[in-house]
Design a protein around this motif. Structure first.
Motif, PDB file in Angstrom:
ATOM      1  N   ILE A 100      -2.494   5.353   0.946  1.00 54.42           N
ATOM      2  CA  ILE A 100      -1.654   4.192   0.342  1.00 54.42           C
ATOM      3  C   ILE A 100      -0.173   4.581   0.513  1.00 54.42           C
ATOM      4  O   ILE A 100       0.181   5.736  -0.024  1.00 54.42           O
ATOM      5  N   TYR A 101       0.688   3.762   1.378  1.00 52.28           N
ATOM      6  CA  TYR A 101       2.069   4.120   1.445  1.00 52.28           C
ATOM      7  C   TYR A 101       2.906   3.338   0.891  1.00 52.28           C
ATOM      8  O   TYR A 101       2.738   1.888   0.861  1.00 52.28           O
ATOM      9  N   LEU A 102       3.971   3.733   0.282  1.00 55.41           N
ATOM     10  CA  LEU A 102       5.080   2.913  -0.487  1.00 55.41           C
ATOM     11  C   LEU A 102       6.239   2.463   0.252  1.00 55.41           C
ATOM     12  O   LEU A 102       6.702   3.747   0.969  1.00 55.41           O
ATOM     13  N   CYS A 103       6.404   1.665   0.631  1.00 52.82           N
ATOM     14  CA  CYS A 103       7.430   1.168   1.763  1.00 52.82           C
ATOM     15  C   CYS A 103       8.924   0.621   1.189  1.00 52.82           C
ATOM     16  O   CYS A 103       8.669  -0.321   0.176  1.00 52.82           O
ATOM     17  N   LYS A 104       9.964   1.019   1.393  1.00 49.37           N
ATOM     18  CA  LYS A 104      11.227   0.477   1.244  1.00 49.37           C
ATOM     19  C   LYS A 104      11.687   0.042   2.455  1.00 49.37           C
ATOM     20  O   LYS A 104      12.050   0.956   3.357  1.00 49.37           O
ATOM     21  N   ASN A 105      12.289  -1.193   2.493  1.00 51.26           N
ATOM     22  CA  ASN A 105      12.782  -2.054   3.621  1.00 51.26           C
ATOM     23  C   ASN A 105      12.289  -1.660   5.005  1.00 51.26           C
ATOM     24  O   ASN A 105      12.959  -1.190   5.900  1.00 51.26           O
ATOM     25  N   GLY A 106      11.082  -1.636   4.881  1.00 50.49           N
ATOM     26  CA  GLY A 106      10.351  -1.388   6.306  1.00 50.49           C
ATOM     27  C   GLY A 106       9.583  -0.140   6.582  1.00 50.49           C
ATOM     28  O   GLY A 106       9.204  -0.074   7.814  1.00 50.49           O
ATOM     29  N   VAL A 107      10.011   1.012   5.933  1.00 55.65           N
ATOM     30  CA  VAL A 107       9.697   2.202   6.005  1.00 55.65           C
ATOM     31  C   VAL A 107       8.999   2.992   5.102  1.00 55.65           C
ATOM     32  O   VAL A 107       9.219   2.737   3.771  1.00 55.65           O
ATOM     33  N   GLY A 108       7.770   3.365   5.430  1.00 56.18           N
ATOM     34  CA  GLY A 108       6.810   4.146   4.212  1.00 56.18           C
ATOM     35  C   GLY A 108       7.511   5.478   3.747  1.00 56.18           C
ATOM     36  O   GLY A 108       7.810   6.362   4.472  1.00 56.18           O
ATOM     37  N   VAL A 109       7.945   5.576   2.597  1.00 54.39           N
ATOM     38  CA  VAL A 109       8.765   6.509   2.024  1.00 54.39           C
ATOM     39  C   VAL A 109       7.832   7.473   1.222  1.00 54.39           C
ATOM     40  O   VAL A 109       8.350   8.754   0.913  1.00 54.39           O
ATOM     41  N   VAL A 110       6.711   6.990   0.464  1.00 49.48           N
ATOM     42  CA  VAL A 110       5.715   7.736  -0.468  1.00 49.48           C
ATOM     43  C   VAL A 110       4.458   7.483   0.097  1.00 49.48           C
ATOM     44  O   VAL A 110       4.006   6.229   0.434  1.00 49.48           O
ATOM     45  N   LYS A 111       3.691   8.548  -0.176  1.00 45.21           N
ATOM     46  CA  LYS A 111       2.221   8.452   0.243  1.00 45.21           C
ATOM     47  C   LYS A 111       1.455   8.901  -0.997  1.00 45.21           C
ATOM     48  O   LYS A 111       1.737  10.021  -1.661  1.00 45.21           O
ATOM     49  N   ASN A 112       0.126   8.294  -1.139  1.00 38.91           N
ATOM     50  CA  ASN A 112      -0.702   8.758  -2.383  1.00 38.91           C
ATOM     51  C   ASN A 112      -2.276   8.288  -1.890  1.00 38.91           C
ATOM     52  O   ASN A 112      -2.280   7.283  -1.004  1.00 38.91           O
ATOM     53  N   VAL A 113      -3.016   9.411  -1.939  1.00 35.49           N
ATOM     54  CA  VAL A 113      -4.599   9.496  -1.556  1.00 35.49           C
ATOM     55  C   VAL A 113      -5.237   8.940  -2.818  1.00 35.49           C
ATOM     56  O   VAL A 113      -5.331   9.665  -3.682  1.00 35.49           O
ATOM     57  N   VAL A 114      -5.912   7.895  -2.424  1.00 37.04           N
ATOM     58  CA  VAL A 114      -7.101   7.748  -3.641  1.00 37.04           C
ATOM     59  C   VAL A 114      -8.592   7.786  -2.907  1.00 37.04           C
ATOM     60  O   VAL A 114      -8.837   7.195  -1.909  1.00 37.04           O
ATOM     61  N   GLN A 115      -9.419   8.200  -4.004  1.00 39.96           N
ATOM     62  CA  GLN A 115     -10.708   8.513  -3.535  1.00 39.96           C
ATOM     63  C   GLN A 115     -11.758   7.411  -4.101  1.00 39.96           C
ATOM     64  O   GLN A 115     -11.825   7.514  -5.527  1.00 39.96           O
ATOM     65  N   GLY A 116     -12.128   6.464  -3.516  1.00 39.47           N
ATOM     66  CA  GLY A 116     -13.260   5.886  -4.208  1.00 39.47           C
ATOM     67  C   GLY A 116     -12.348   4.587  -5.112  1.00 39.47           C
ATOM     68  O   GLY A 116     -13.142   3.895  -5.905  1.00 39.47           O
ATOM     69  N   LYS A 117     -11.350   4.481  -5.143  1.00 43.85           N
ATOM     70  CA  LYS A 117     -10.675   3.371  -5.713  1.00 43.85           C
ATOM     71  C   LYS A 117      -9.637   2.568  -4.880  1.00 43.85           C
ATOM     72  O   LYS A 117      -9.228   3.101  -3.605  1.00 43.85           O
ATOM     73  N   GLU A 118      -9.326   1.526  -5.239  1.00 43.28           N
ATOM     74  CA  GLU A 118      -8.575   0.306  -4.472  1.00 43.28           C
ATOM     75  C   GLU A 118      -7.140   0.410  -4.604  1.00 43.28           C
ATOM     76  O   GLU A 118      -6.536  -0.344  -3.990  1.00 43.28           O
ATOM     77  N   GLY A 119      -6.692   1.044  -5.860  1.00 43.48           N
ATOM     78  CA  GLY A 119      -5.263   0.876  -6.212  1.00 43.48           C
ATOM     79  C   GLY A 119      -4.500   2.355  -6.659  1.00 43.48           C
ATOM     80  O   GLY A 119      -5.292   3.168  -7.064  1.00 43.48           O
ATOM     81  N   VAL A 120      -3.278   2.237  -6.538  1.00 47.50           N
ATOM     82  CA  VAL A 120      -2.631   3.375  -7.107  1.00 47.50           C
ATOM     83  C   VAL A 120      -1.313   2.864  -7.746  1.00 47.50           C
ATOM     84  O   VAL A 120      -0.695   1.817  -7.239  1.00 47.50           O
ATOM     85  N   GLN A 121      -0.694   3.673  -8.718  1.00 52.76           N
ATOM     86  CA  GLN A 121       0.434   3.301  -9.263  1.00 52.76           C
ATOM     87  C   GLN A 121       1.377   4.220  -8.821  1.00 52.76           C
ATOM     88  O   GLN A 121       1.415   5.234  -8.948  1.00 52.76           O
ATOM     89  N   PHE A 122       2.728   3.859  -8.235  1.00 51.23           N
ATOM     90  CA  PHE A 122       3.937   4.655  -7.810  1.00 51.23           C
ATOM     91  C   PHE A 122       4.921   4.429  -8.898  1.00 51.23           C
ATOM     92  O   PHE A 122       5.290   3.344  -9.377  1.00 51.23           O
ATOM     93  N   THR A 123       5.566   5.492  -9.478  1.00 49.00           N
ATOM     94  CA  THR A 123       6.320   5.390 -10.486  1.00 49.00           C
ATOM     95  C   THR A 123       7.672   6.213 -10.068  1.00 49.00           C
ATOM     96  O   THR A 123       7.658   7.075  -9.699  1.00 49.00           O
ATOM     97  N   LEU A 124       8.806   5.423 -10.066  1.00 52.12           N
ATOM     98  CA  LEU A 124      10.165   5.885  -9.511  1.00 52.12           C
ATOM     99  C   LEU A 124      10.863   6.147 -10.888  1.00 52.12           C
ATOM    100  O   LEU A 124      11.229   5.282 -11.627  1.00 52.12           O
ATOM    101  N   GLU A 125      11.342   7.533 -10.831  1.00 50.13           N
ATOM    102  CA  GLU A 125      11.995   7.971 -12.128  1.00 50.13           C
ATOM    103  C   GLU A 125      13.358   8.048 -11.783  1.00 50.13           C
ATOM    104  O   GLU A 125      13.758   8.353 -10.769  1.00 50.13           O
ATOM    105  N   GLN A 126      14.220   7.867 -12.787  1.00 50.59           N
ATOM    106  CA  GLN A 126      15.707   8.085 -12.662  1.00 50.59           C
ATOM    107  C   GLN A 126      16.195   7.532 -11.637  1.00 50.59           C
ATOM    108  O   GLN A 126      17.000   8.036 -10.610  1.00 50.59           O
ATOM    109  N   ILE A 127      15.933   6.111 -11.503  1.00 55.88           N
ATOM    110  CA  ILE A 127      16.325   5.430 -10.259  1.00 55.88           C
ATOM    111  C   ILE A 127      17.862   5.283 -10.029  1.00 55.88           C
ATOM    112  O   ILE A 127      18.508   5.256 -11.392  1.00 55.88           O
ATOM    113  N   LYS A 128      18.507   4.859  -9.051  1.00 55.84           N
ATOM    114  CA  LYS A 128      19.829   4.845  -8.643  1.00 55.84           C
ATOM    115  C   LYS A 128      20.026   3.535  -8.049  1.00 55.84           C
ATOM    116  O   LYS A 128      18.824   3.037  -7.474  1.00 55.84           O
TER     117      LYS A 128
END
Length: 242
Positions: A100-128
């Motif tokens: 699963i890829y988190l995309c910002k403005n049309g570009v995938g910037v973060v990836k996470n692999v999940v096994q046997g699950k349908e979802g994942v949570q992306f947490t952005l810390e100290q955002i600007k």
């Protein structure tokens, strides 16, 4: 029986019954995308020599990435805070792992692999403030390293707007103060400002009331007490009866 793709035979199976023939395509890729149809012949021919289209055809599209669903709890935040985005896809029996890829403005910037699950949570810390933008998520059964540029297929973006907030001197942008969270101090600051506005309004009302009373007192003239004509004594000449 011949399976044709885009008008050219690609597979052949012997047909000897009334239930038809099943053509199974395993481990499909994007190259398998196309229009498929079936034709048959009494004679045995080489599959790729068949150049015709059956009466009915089906279009199969093999996608490299699929559009995932994205959800964010709070879309308006301040600099230095964190935000969580939940992305979900669909797991299949023969492909239990999702990339699963988190995309910002049309570009995938973060990836996470999940096994046997349908979802994942992306947490952005100290955002600007530069983290503001439209966020989507896509997923694939194959492994790719970001950045990926296929996020435009997602049709449910969420907008994150990072507000520029100037903190007071008694807070630190990256640390808690006195065991209290940054949000707690922000709420205290807002409450103090609201109380100050209320007190200023009350003082203005009291001052206006006092001023109006003084003005009314100056405009009212001093009047002599009313005389009682029946009981008053004249100080002028008196006439005695004869």
């Amino acid at each position: 029986m011949y399976l044709c793709k885009n008008g050219i035979g690609v597979r052949m199976e012997k047909f000897s019954g009334s239930n038809g023939v099943d053509f199974k395509l395993s481990q499909v890729t994007q190259e398998d995308t196309g229009n498929y149809s079936c034709v048959y012949s009494e004679g045995r021919l080489v599959a790729h020599e068949i150049t015709t289209i059956g009466q009915k055809h089906v279009f199969i599209q093999v996608k490299e990435f699929l559009s995932g669903k994205i959800h964010v709890t709070n879309s308006v935040i301040f600099e230095g805070d964190s935000v969580s985005l939940a992305c979900t896809g669909t797991v299949t029996n023969n492909r239990p792992a999702l990339h699963i890829y988190l995309c910002k403005n049309g570009v995938g910037v973060v990836k996470n692999v999940v096994q046997g699950k349908e979802g994942v949570q992306f947490t952005l810390e100290q955002i600007k403030k530069e983290h503001s933008g439209n966020y989507t998520c896509v997923y694939s059964f194959s492994k790719y390293d970001p950045p990926v540029t296929v996020c435009s297929i997602s049709d449910n973006p969420v907008l994150i707007q990072v507000e520029d907030f100037t903190r007071t001197d008694f807070t630190q942008p990256d640390l808690d103060v006195g065991g209290r969270s940054r949000t707690w101090w922000v709420n205290v600051f807002r409450l103090a400002c609201s109380a100050g506005v209320v007190m200023a309004a009350v003082a203005a009302l009291v001052d206006s009331y006092v001023w109006s009373k003084k003005a009314l007192h100056r405009e009212t003239p001093n009047e002599d007490p009313k005389r009682d004509d029946d009981n008053s004594t004249s100080m002028g000449p008196q006439t005695l009866p004869e």
